[in-house]
Design a protein around this motif. Structure first.
Motif, PDB file in Angstrom:
ATOM      1  N   VAL A   1      40.337  46.748  44.575  1.00  0.00           N
ATOM      2  CA  VAL A   1      39.339  45.754  44.152  1.00  0.00           C
ATOM      3  C   VAL A   1      39.943  44.356  44.053  1.00  0.00           C
ATOM      4  N   ALA A   2      41.220  44.257  43.726  1.00  0.00           N
ATOM      5  CA  ALA A   2      41.878  42.941  43.698  1.00  0.00           C
ATOM      6  C   ALA A   2      41.929  42.355  45.110  1.00  0.00           C
ATOM      7  N   GLU A   3      42.179  43.192  46.098  1.00  0.00           N
ATOM      8  CA  GLU A   3      42.201  42.730  47.487  1.00  0.00           C
ATOM      9  C   GLU A   3      40.802  42.273  47.917  1.00  0.00           C
ATOM     10  N   TRP A   4      39.779  43.042  47.517  1.00  0.00           N
ATOM     11  CA  TRP A   4      38.406  42.642  47.854  1.00  0.00           C
ATOM     12  C   TRP A   4      38.061  41.302  47.225  1.00  0.00           C
ATOM     13  N   GLN A   5      38.460  41.114  45.980  1.00  0.00           N
ATOM     14  CA  GLN A   5      38.151  39.854  45.304  1.00  0.00           C
ATOM     15  C   GLN A   5      38.893  38.696  45.982  1.00  0.00           C
ATOM     16  N   GLN A   6      40.133  38.939  46.348  1.00  0.00           N
ATOM     17  CA  GLN A   6      40.928  37.907  47.022  1.00  0.00           C
ATOM     18  C   GLN A   6      40.310  37.518  48.362  1.00  0.00           C
ATOM     19  N   LYS A   7      39.718  38.490  49.063  1.00  0.00           N
ATOM     20  CA  LYS A   7      39.087  38.239  50.356  1.00  0.00           C
ATOM     21  C   LYS A   7      37.670  37.689  50.223  1.00  0.00           C
ATOM     22  N   GLY A   8      37.145  37.614  48.987  1.00  0.00           N
ATOM     23  CA  GLY A   8      35.812  37.093  48.767  1.00  0.00           C
ATOM     24  C   GLY A   8      34.706  38.121  48.946  1.00  0.00           C
ATOM     25  N   ILE A   9      35.052  39.399  49.085  1.00  0.00           N
ATOM     26  CA  ILE A   9      34.068  40.462  49.251  1.00  0.00           C
ATOM     27  C   ILE A   9      33.424  40.822  47.920  1.00  0.00           C
ATOM     28  N   LEU A  10      34.231  40.829  46.858  1.00  0.00           N
ATOM     29  CA  LEU A  10      33.786  41.250  45.529  1.00  0.00           C
ATOM     30  C   LEU A  10      33.727  40.046  44.600  1.00  0.00           C
ATOM     31  N   ALA A  11      32.584  39.873  43.936  1.00  0.00           N
ATOM     32  CA  ALA A  11      32.423  38.754  43.001  1.00  0.00           C
ATOM     33  C   ALA A  11      32.924  39.112  41.608  1.00  0.00           C
ATOM     34  N   HIS A  12      32.560  40.319  41.124  1.00  0.00           N
ATOM     35  CA  HIS A  12      32.899  40.717  39.758  1.00  0.00           C
ATOM     36  C   HIS A  12      33.088  42.224  39.672  1.00  0.00           C
ATOM     37  N   ILE A  13      33.873  42.648  38.692  1.00  0.00           N
ATOM     38  CA  ILE A  13      33.947  44.058  38.327  1.00  0.00           C
ATOM     39  C   ILE A  13      33.927  44.125  36.801  1.00  0.00           C
ATOM     40  N   PHE A  14      33.081  44.993  36.296  1.00  0.00           N
ATOM     41  CA  PHE A  14      32.974  45.231  34.860  1.00  0.00           C
ATOM     42  C   PHE A  14      33.288  46.706  34.621  1.00  0.00           C
ATOM     43  N   VAL A  15      34.298  46.974  33.825  1.00  0.00           N
ATOM     44  CA  VAL A  15      34.659  48.350  33.509  1.00  0.00           C
ATOM     45  C   VAL A  15      33.902  48.771  32.260  1.00  0.00           C
ATOM     46  N   LYS A  16      33.275  49.931  32.329  1.00  0.00           N
ATOM     47  CA  LYS A  16      32.512  50.430  31.187  1.00  0.00           C
ATOM     48  C   LYS A  16      33.459  50.906  30.090  1.00  0.00           C
ATOM     49  N   GLU A  17      33.011  50.793  28.854  1.00  0.00           N
ATOM     50  CA  GLU A  17      33.811  51.249  27.720  1.00  0.00           C
ATOM     51  C   GLU A  17      34.114  52.729  27.863  1.00  0.00           C
ATOM     52  N   ALA A  18      35.250  53.133  27.345  1.00  0.00           N
ATOM     53  CA  ALA A  18      35.688  54.531  27.326  1.00  0.00           C
ATOM     54  C   ALA A  18      35.862  55.118  28.728  1.00  0.00           C
ATOM     55  N   GLY A  19      36.122  54.269  29.724  1.00  0.00           N
ATOM     56  CA  GLY A  19      36.412  54.758  31.067  1.00  0.00           C
ATOM     57  C   GLY A  19      35.270  55.489  31.736  1.00  0.00           C
ATOM     58  N   GLY A  20      34.043  55.114  31.417  1.00  0.00           N
ATOM     59  CA  GLY A  20      32.884  55.818  31.948  1.00  0.00           C
ATOM     60  C   GLY A  20      32.425  55.368  33.318  1.00  0.00           C
ATOM     61  N   GLY A  21      33.167  54.490  33.949  1.00  0.00           N
ATOM     62  CA  GLY A  21      32.785  53.992  35.264  1.00  0.00           C
ATOM     63  C   GLY A  21      32.898  52.476  35.303  1.00  0.00           C
ATOM     64  N   ALA A  22      32.208  51.883  36.260  1.00  0.00           N
ATOM     65  CA  ALA A  22      32.284  50.435  36.429  1.00  0.00           C
ATOM     66  C   ALA A  22      31.015  49.921  37.093  1.00  0.00           C
ATOM     67  N   VAL A  23      30.821  48.621  36.979  1.00  0.00           N
ATOM     68  CA  VAL A  23      29.761  47.916  37.695  1.00  0.00           C
ATOM     69  C   VAL A  23      30.461  46.876  38.561  1.00  0.00           C
ATOM     70  N   LEU A  24      30.202  46.943  39.851  1.00  0.00           N
ATOM     71  CA  LEU A  24      30.806  46.008  40.802  1.00  0.00           C
ATOM     72  C   LEU A  24      29.710  45.141  41.400  1.00  0.00           C
ATOM     73  N   VAL A  25      29.954  43.854  41.489  1.00  0.00           N
ATOM     74  CA  VAL A  25      28.995  42.921  42.078  1.00  0.00           C
ATOM     75  C   VAL A  25      29.649  42.350  43.335  1.00  0.00           C
ATOM     76  N   PHE A  26      29.021  42.639  44.460  1.00  0.00           N
ATOM     77  CA  PHE A  26      29.579  42.248  45.758  1.00  0.00           C
ATOM     78  C   PHE A  26      28.953  40.957  46.270  1.00  0.00           C
TER      79      PHE A  26
END
Length: 85
Positions: free
Chosen positions: A27-52
Motif C-alpha cells: 500500500v505504501a508503493e501504491w500511495q507513492q505511485k498515486g494509485i491509493l489516496a488513503h488507508i484507514f485501519v479498523k480498530e482491533a485489526g478488523g480490516g481496513a478501508v482503502l480509498v483509491f
C-alpha cells in the motif's frame, strides 16, 4: 472527482505481524505511485478501508487481489464514489 472505496473485513490470520509487513509495503508503493489516496485501519485489526484514486473497478479488484492479506478477507465491498467537495 470519482474514486473507489474498498471496505475489507479481515478473518483470522495466524502470522499477522509478518503478513502486515508485506501488506504495508504494497500500500505504501501504491500511495507513492498515486494509485491509493488513503488507508484507514479498523480498530482491533478488523480490516481496513482503502480509498483509491484509480477509477476503474476491474483494476481496483486486481490490485486488492495482490494484497498479502486478501486471501484472509471475509468480506470485501467496493463502492464507487463521486467527490462533491
Amino acid at each position: 472527482m470519482n474514486t473507489i472505496m474498498v471496505n475489507t473485513t479481515l478473518g483470522k490470520v495466524e502470522n499477522i505481524e509478518e503478513v502486515l509487513k508485506g501488506e504495508f509495503a504494497v500500500v505504501a508503493e501504491w500511495q507513492q505511485k498515486g494509485i491509493l489516496a488513503h488507508i484507514f485501519v479498523k480498530e482491533a485489526g478488523g480490516g481496513a478501508v482503502l480509498v483509491f484514486n484509480e477509477t476503474d473497478l476491474g483494476t481496483v479488484k486486481q490490485l486488492i487481489s495482490q494484497l498479502p492479506l486478501s486471501k484472509h478477507f471475509e468480506k470485501t465491498e467496493y463502492t464507487l464514489l463521486d467527490k462533491q467537495f
